[in-house]
Motif scaffolding. Structure first.
Motif, PDB file in Angstrom:
ATOM      1  N   THR A 123      -6.525  42.264  34.769  1.00  0.00           N
ATOM      2  CA  THR A 123      -7.611  42.974  34.119  1.00  0.00           C
ATOM      3  C   THR A 123      -8.736  43.256  35.106  1.00  0.00           C
ATOM      4  OG1 THR A 123      -9.174  42.934  32.251  1.00  0.00           O
ATOM      5  CG2 THR A 123      -8.810  40.865  33.405  1.00  0.00           C
ATOM      6  N   GLY A 124      -9.368  44.407  34.958  1.00  0.00           N
ATOM      7  CA  GLY A 124     -10.589  44.667  35.703  1.00  0.00           C
ATOM      8  C   GLY A 124     -11.755  43.965  35.014  1.00  0.00           C
ATOM      9  N   PHE A 125     -12.741  43.574  35.789  1.00  0.00           N
ATOM     10  CA  PHE A 125     -13.878  42.887  35.186  1.00  0.00           C
ATOM     11  C   PHE A 125     -15.160  43.272  35.903  1.00  0.00           C
ATOM     12  CE2 PHE A 125     -12.222  40.108  38.497  1.00  0.00           C
ATOM     13  CZ  PHE A 125     -13.356  39.679  39.167  1.00  0.00           C
ATOM     14  N   PHE A 126     -16.277  43.097  35.204  1.00  0.00           N
ATOM     15  CA  PHE A 126     -17.602  43.412  35.731  1.00  0.00           C
ATOM     16  C   PHE A 126     -18.600  42.535  34.995  1.00  0.00           C
ATOM     17  CE2 PHE A 126     -21.629  45.682  35.775  1.00  0.00           C
ATOM     18  CZ  PHE A 126     -21.743  46.080  37.098  1.00  0.00           C
ATOM     19  N   GLY A 127     -19.577  41.983  35.728  1.00  0.00           N
ATOM     20  CA  GLY A 127     -20.514  41.115  35.045  1.00  0.00           C
ATOM     21  C   GLY A 127     -21.767  40.821  35.837  1.00  0.00           C
ATOM     22  N   LEU A 128     -22.643  40.062  35.199  1.00  0.00           N
ATOM     23  CA  LEU A 128     -23.937  39.672  35.753  1.00  0.00           C
ATOM     24  C   LEU A 128     -24.029  38.152  35.738  1.00  0.00           C
ATOM     25  CD1 LEU A 128     -26.803  40.657  36.702  1.00  0.00           C
ATOM     26  CD2 LEU A 128     -27.507  40.421  34.312  1.00  0.00           C
ATOM     27  N   GLY A 129     -24.375  37.562  36.884  1.00  0.00           N
ATOM     28  CA  GLY A 129     -24.513  36.120  36.988  1.00  0.00           C
ATOM     29  C   GLY A 129     -25.945  35.727  37.302  1.00  0.00           C
ATOM     30  N   VAL A 130     -26.372  34.604  36.748  1.00  0.00           N
ATOM     31  CA  VAL A 130     -27.708  34.066  36.993  1.00  0.00           C
ATOM     32  C   VAL A 130     -27.560  32.684  37.599  1.00  0.00           C
ATOM     33  CG1 VAL A 130     -29.917  33.387  35.988  1.00  0.00           C
ATOM     34  CG2 VAL A 130     -28.669  35.343  35.062  1.00  0.00           C
ATOM     35  N   LYS A 131     -28.149  32.467  38.757  1.00  0.00           N
ATOM     36  CA  LYS A 131     -28.076  31.171  39.419  1.00  0.00           C
ATOM     37  C   LYS A 131     -29.231  30.312  38.918  1.00  0.00           C
ATOM     38  CE  LYS A 131     -26.835  29.288  43.911  1.00  0.00           C
ATOM     39  NZ  LYS A 131     -26.559  29.607  45.319  1.00  0.00           N
ATOM     40  N   LEU A 132     -28.919  29.303  38.107  1.00  0.00           N
ATOM     41  CA  LEU A 132     -29.951  28.464  37.519  1.00  0.00           C
ATOM     42  C   LEU A 132     -30.423  27.393  38.494  1.00  0.00           C
ATOM     43  CD1 LEU A 132     -28.385  28.038  33.961  1.00  0.00           C
ATOM     44  CD2 LEU A 132     -30.005  29.765  34.760  1.00  0.00           C
ATOM     45  N   ARG A 133     -29.479  26.802  39.234  1.00  0.00           N
ATOM     46  CA  ARG A 133     -29.789  25.852  40.294  1.00  0.00           C
ATOM     47  C   ARG A 133     -28.750  26.056  41.398  1.00  0.00           C
ATOM     48  NH1 ARG A 133     -31.202  19.915  38.065  1.00  0.00           N
ATOM     49  NH2 ARG A 133     -31.952  19.807  40.216  1.00  0.00           N
ATOM     50  N   ASP A 134     -28.824  25.262  42.463  1.00  0.00           N
ATOM     51  CA  ASP A 134     -27.882  25.423  43.562  1.00  0.00           C
ATOM     52  C   ASP A 134     -26.441  25.234  43.117  1.00  0.00           C
ATOM     53  OD1 ASP A 134     -29.890  25.956  45.317  1.00  0.00           O
ATOM     54  OD2 ASP A 134     -30.013  23.911  46.115  1.00  0.00           O
ATOM     55  N   TYR A 135     -26.216  24.439  42.082  1.00  0.00           N
ATOM     56  CA  TYR A 135     -24.856  24.120  41.661  1.00  0.00           C
ATOM     57  C   TYR A 135     -24.567  24.503  40.214  1.00  0.00           C
ATOM     58  CZ  TYR A 135     -27.821  20.065  40.675  1.00  0.00           C
ATOM     59  OH  TYR A 135     -28.864  19.257  40.289  1.00  0.00           O
ATOM     60  N   VAL A 136     -25.434  25.293  39.583  1.00  0.00           N
ATOM     61  CA  VAL A 136     -25.225  25.728  38.203  1.00  0.00           C
ATOM     62  C   VAL A 136     -25.493  27.224  38.113  1.00  0.00           C
ATOM     63  CG1 VAL A 136     -25.909  25.488  35.794  1.00  0.00           C
ATOM     64  CG2 VAL A 136     -25.937  23.485  37.286  1.00  0.00           C
ATOM     65  N   ASP A 137     -24.565  27.970  37.515  1.00  0.00           N
ATOM     66  CA  ASP A 137     -24.844  29.366  37.233  1.00  0.00           C
ATOM     67  C   ASP A 137     -24.252  29.760  35.882  1.00  0.00           C
ATOM     68  OD1 ASP A 137     -22.191  29.377  37.974  1.00  0.00           O
ATOM     69  OD2 ASP A 137     -22.339  31.103  39.313  1.00  0.00           O
ATOM     70  N   PHE A 138     -24.771  30.865  35.358  1.00  0.00           N
ATOM     71  CA  PHE A 138     -24.362  31.379  34.062  1.00  0.00           C
ATOM     72  C   PHE A 138     -23.931  32.824  34.247  1.00  0.00           C
ATOM     73  CE2 PHE A 138     -25.296  33.541  30.031  1.00  0.00           C
ATOM     74  CZ  PHE A 138     -24.536  32.772  29.162  1.00  0.00           C
ATOM     75  N   ARG A 139     -22.767  33.184  33.667  1.00  0.00           N
ATOM     76  CA  ARG A 139     -22.230  34.528  33.825  1.00  0.00           C
ATOM     77  C   ARG A 139     -21.957  35.185  32.477  1.00  0.00           C
ATOM     78  NH1 ARG A 139     -17.731  35.036  38.609  1.00  0.00           N
ATOM     79  NH2 ARG A 139     -19.121  34.702  40.384  1.00  0.00           N
ATOM     80  N   VAL A 140     -22.215  36.467  32.428  1.00  0.00           N
ATOM     81  CA  VAL A 140     -21.853  37.302  31.282  1.00  0.00           C
ATOM     82  C   VAL A 140     -21.094  38.494  31.835  1.00  0.00           C
ATOM     83  CG1 VAL A 140     -22.674  38.706  29.365  1.00  0.00           C
ATOM     84  CG2 VAL A 140     -23.903  36.615  29.988  1.00  0.00           C
ATOM     85  N   GLY A 141     -19.910  38.763  31.289  1.00  0.00           N
ATOM     86  CA  GLY A 141     -19.118  39.853  31.822  1.00  0.00           C
ATOM     87  C   GLY A 141     -18.262  40.524  30.776  1.00  0.00           C
ATOM     88  N   VAL A 142     -17.643  41.615  31.181  1.00  0.00           N
ATOM     89  CA  VAL A 142     -16.655  42.307  30.337  1.00  0.00           C
ATOM     90  C   VAL A 142     -15.395  42.469  31.165  1.00  0.00           C
ATOM     91  CG1 VAL A 142     -18.297  43.527  28.879  1.00  0.00           C
ATOM     92  CG2 VAL A 142     -17.560  44.566  31.025  1.00  0.00           C
ATOM     93  N   ARG A 143     -14.247  42.435  30.487  1.00  0.00           N
ATOM     94  CA  ARG A 143     -12.963  42.644  31.148  1.00  0.00           C
ATOM     95  C   ARG A 143     -12.266  43.802  30.451  1.00  0.00           C
ATOM     96  NH1 ARG A 143     -12.701  38.605  27.385  1.00  0.00           N
ATOM     97  NH2 ARG A 143     -10.679  38.102  26.438  1.00  0.00           N
ATOM     98  N   GLY A 144     -11.020  44.086  30.831  1.00  0.00           N
ATOM     99  CA  GLY A 144     -10.311  45.257  30.340  1.00  0.00           C
ATOM    100  C   GLY A 144     -10.510  45.527  28.863  1.00  0.00           C
ATOM    101  N   GLY A 145     -10.791  46.786  28.521  1.00  0.00           N
ATOM    102  CA  GLY A 145     -11.016  47.142  27.121  1.00  0.00           C
ATOM    103  C   GLY A 145     -12.390  46.737  26.624  1.00  0.00           C
ATOM    104  N   LEU A 146     -13.328  46.472  27.550  1.00  0.00           N
ATOM    105  CA  LEU A 146     -14.698  46.072  27.218  1.00  0.00           C
ATOM    106  C   LEU A 146     -14.734  44.820  26.354  1.00  0.00           C
ATOM    107  CD1 LEU A 146     -16.381  49.553  26.564  1.00  0.00           C
ATOM    108  CD2 LEU A 146     -16.356  48.193  28.668  1.00  0.00           C
ATOM    109  N   LYS A 147     -13.841  43.880  26.637  1.00  0.00           N
ATOM    110  CA  LYS A 147     -13.847  42.597  25.922  1.00  0.00           C
ATOM    111  C   LYS A 147     -14.817  41.651  26.623  1.00  0.00           C
ATOM    112  CE  LYS A 147      -9.404  42.397  26.506  1.00  0.00           C
ATOM    113  NZ  LYS A 147      -7.980  41.947  26.524  1.00  0.00           N
ATOM    114  N   PRO A 148     -15.807  41.127  25.915  1.00  0.00           N
ATOM    115  CA  PRO A 148     -16.829  40.298  26.556  1.00  0.00           C
ATOM    116  C   PRO A 148     -16.372  38.863  26.769  1.00  0.00           C
ATOM    117  CG  PRO A 148     -17.304  40.504  24.223  1.00  0.00           C
ATOM    118  CD  PRO A 148     -16.097  41.374  24.485  1.00  0.00           C
ATOM    119  N   TYR A 149     -16.985  38.212  27.748  1.00  0.00           N
ATOM    120  CA  TYR A 149     -16.800  36.779  27.956  1.00  0.00           C
ATOM    121  C   TYR A 149     -18.045  36.222  28.634  1.00  0.00           C
ATOM    122  CZ  TYR A 149     -15.815  37.487  32.961  1.00  0.00           C
ATOM    123  OH  TYR A 149     -15.911  37.807  34.288  1.00  0.00           O
ATOM    124  N   THR A 150     -18.249  34.922  28.501  1.00  0.00           N
ATOM    125  CA  THR A 150     -19.376  34.247  29.141  1.00  0.00           C
ATOM    126  C   THR A 150     -18.878  32.951  29.777  1.00  0.00           C
ATOM    127  OG1 THR A 150     -20.002  33.030  27.143  1.00  0.00           O
ATOM    128  CG2 THR A 150     -21.015  35.186  27.466  1.00  0.00           C
TER     129      THR A 150
END
Length: 299
Positions: free
Chosen positions: A124-151
Motif C-alpha cells: 500500500t502507498g501511505f502518507f502522513g504527518l508525525g509529531v516528535k513529542l520527545r527524543d524517544y516518543v512520536d505520534f503519527r497520523v497517516g492514510v494508506r491505500g484507498g484513503l484508509k486512516p491510521y494512527t
C-alpha cells in the motif's frame, strides 16, 4: 583479454555506473520536489531554508521459494523535515506492506526478511504527518491505500547495560480503520564478543482484534561485520500465536550477507532460509527452502 574487449567492458561499466547515479538523482529530485510542495502547505518559508529529506530508501527484491515459484517486490519510503514545521512535526510517505506498516513491525520480522510470499495486493502507498513529542516518543497520523486512516504512538529507547551489552525496547500503540486498536512490542538484546562479532536476541509481539492473544516472533543469532560495511549473519527463528491451535507455527534458519555494491548508498543482500512448519492449522505445509536477492538504494 583483447584490448578492444577490455575497452568495451570498461565502457559498459561506466554506462552502468552512470545509469545508477542518474536513477538516484532522479529519485532524490522527486523527493525534494515533493518536500517543497508539502512544505508550502504549512507556511511561506522556502524548503531551501533548512528542509531535509532523510531515511530515503528504495528497494527491489526477487524471492524464490521451493514449490512456490518466484515473485518480486518494490518498497520505498522517505521522511521530510520541513522548515515550516521545524521543531514541530515531519512528513513521511512511501509504499510498504499494509499490516506491517500500520503495526510498525520490526524489520527483522517482516515478510520480506522472513522470505514469506508477499501478495502485491498487500502493498500500500501511505502518507502522513508525525509529531516528535520527545527524543524517544512520536505520534503519527497517516492514510494508506484507498484513503484508509491510521494512527500510531511510538516509543523507542536503547540502553548501554555495560561496555559490551546493549538493550533496545520499542512499543507502538496503533489504530487502523480495518480492525481498530492494537499494539506491537519488541525487545532486542545484544552482546559484543569483539568489535566485529556480536550475539543478538530479538523478539516482537503484536496484538490486534484478529489475533487470539498475540502473534509473536523471536530470533537468536550471530552477526559478523567485515571491512567496508559488509555483514554476515546466521539466525535461528521461531514464530507463532498464543491462544490459537498452534502456539508455535514455524521454526526456521536464516543466513544473510549484505555488502555495498556502489559507494555507500547502494547495497545488495542475499538471504537463504530453511523453514519447518509446525501444528495443525495448515497440515499440508512441508519443510521448504527459500531465498531472496535484493538491492537497496538510500537517497
Amino acid at each position: 583479454m583483447h584490448p578492444d574487449s577490455a575497452t568495451a567492458a570498461s565502457t559498459d561499466e561506466a554506462e552502468t555506473i552512470e545509469a545508477v547515479d542518474t536513477t538516484r538523482r532522479g529519485v532524490r529530485r522527486f523527493a525534494v520536489w515533493l518536500g517543497e510542495e508539502v512544505n508550502d502547505w504549512f507556511g511561506d518559508k522556502p524548503f531551501s531554508e533548512g528542509g531535509k529529506v532523510s531515511h530515503g530508501r528504495l528497494s527491489v527484491r526477487l524471492r524464490w521459494q521451493e514449490d512456490g515459484g518466484t515473485d518480486t517486490n518494490i518498497r520505498f519510503r522517505a521522511r521530510f523535515d520541513l522548515p515550516n514545521l521545524r521543531d514541530k512535526a515531519y512528513v513521511f510517505f512511501g509504499k510498504e506492506n499494509e499490516d506491517e506498516l500500520t503495526a510498525n513491525q520490526p524489520e527483522s520480522f517482516t515478510r520480506e526478511q522472513l522470505l514469506t510470499e508477499s501478495n502485491r495486493r498487500d502493498q500500500t502507498g501511505f502518507f502522513g504527518l508525525g509529531v516528535k513529542l520527545r527524543d524517544y516518543v512520536d505520534f503519527r497520523v497517516g492514510v494508506r491505500g484507498g484513503l484508509k486512516p491510521y494512527t500510531q504512538a511510538r516509543y523507542r529507547r536503547h540502553w548501554m547495560l555495560s561496555a559490551r551489552n546493549r538493550a533496545e525496547f520499542g512499543e507502538t500503540l496503533f489504530w487502523r480503520s480495518s480492525d481498530g486498536f492494537g499494539s506491537t512490542t519488541w525487545l532486542e538484546l545484544e552482546h559484543a564478543y569483539t568489535p566485529s562479532l556480536s550475539f543478538k536476541w530479538q523478539n516482537a509481539a503484536t496484538i490486534t482484534r484478529e489475533t487470539n492473544d498475540f502473534a509473536w516472533s523471536s530470533s537468536v543469532g550471530m552477526f559478523k561485520t567485515y571491512g567496508d560495511n559488509k555483514l554476515l549473519s546466521l539466525e535461528a527463528l521461531v514464530n507463532g500465536e498464543t491462544g490459537s491451535r498452534d502456539d508455535v507455527r514455524e521454526y526456521g534458519a536464516r543466513l544473510k550477507w549484505t555488502q555495498p555494491v556502489y559507494r555507500d548508498w547502494l547495497l545488495a543482500d542475499l538471504i537463504l532460509g530453511h523453514f519447518w512448519p509446525r501444528g495443525k492449522e495448515d497440515p499440508e505445509r512441508e519443510p521448504n527452502w527459500a531465498a531472496s536477492a535484493g538491492l537497496v538504494m538510500h537517497f
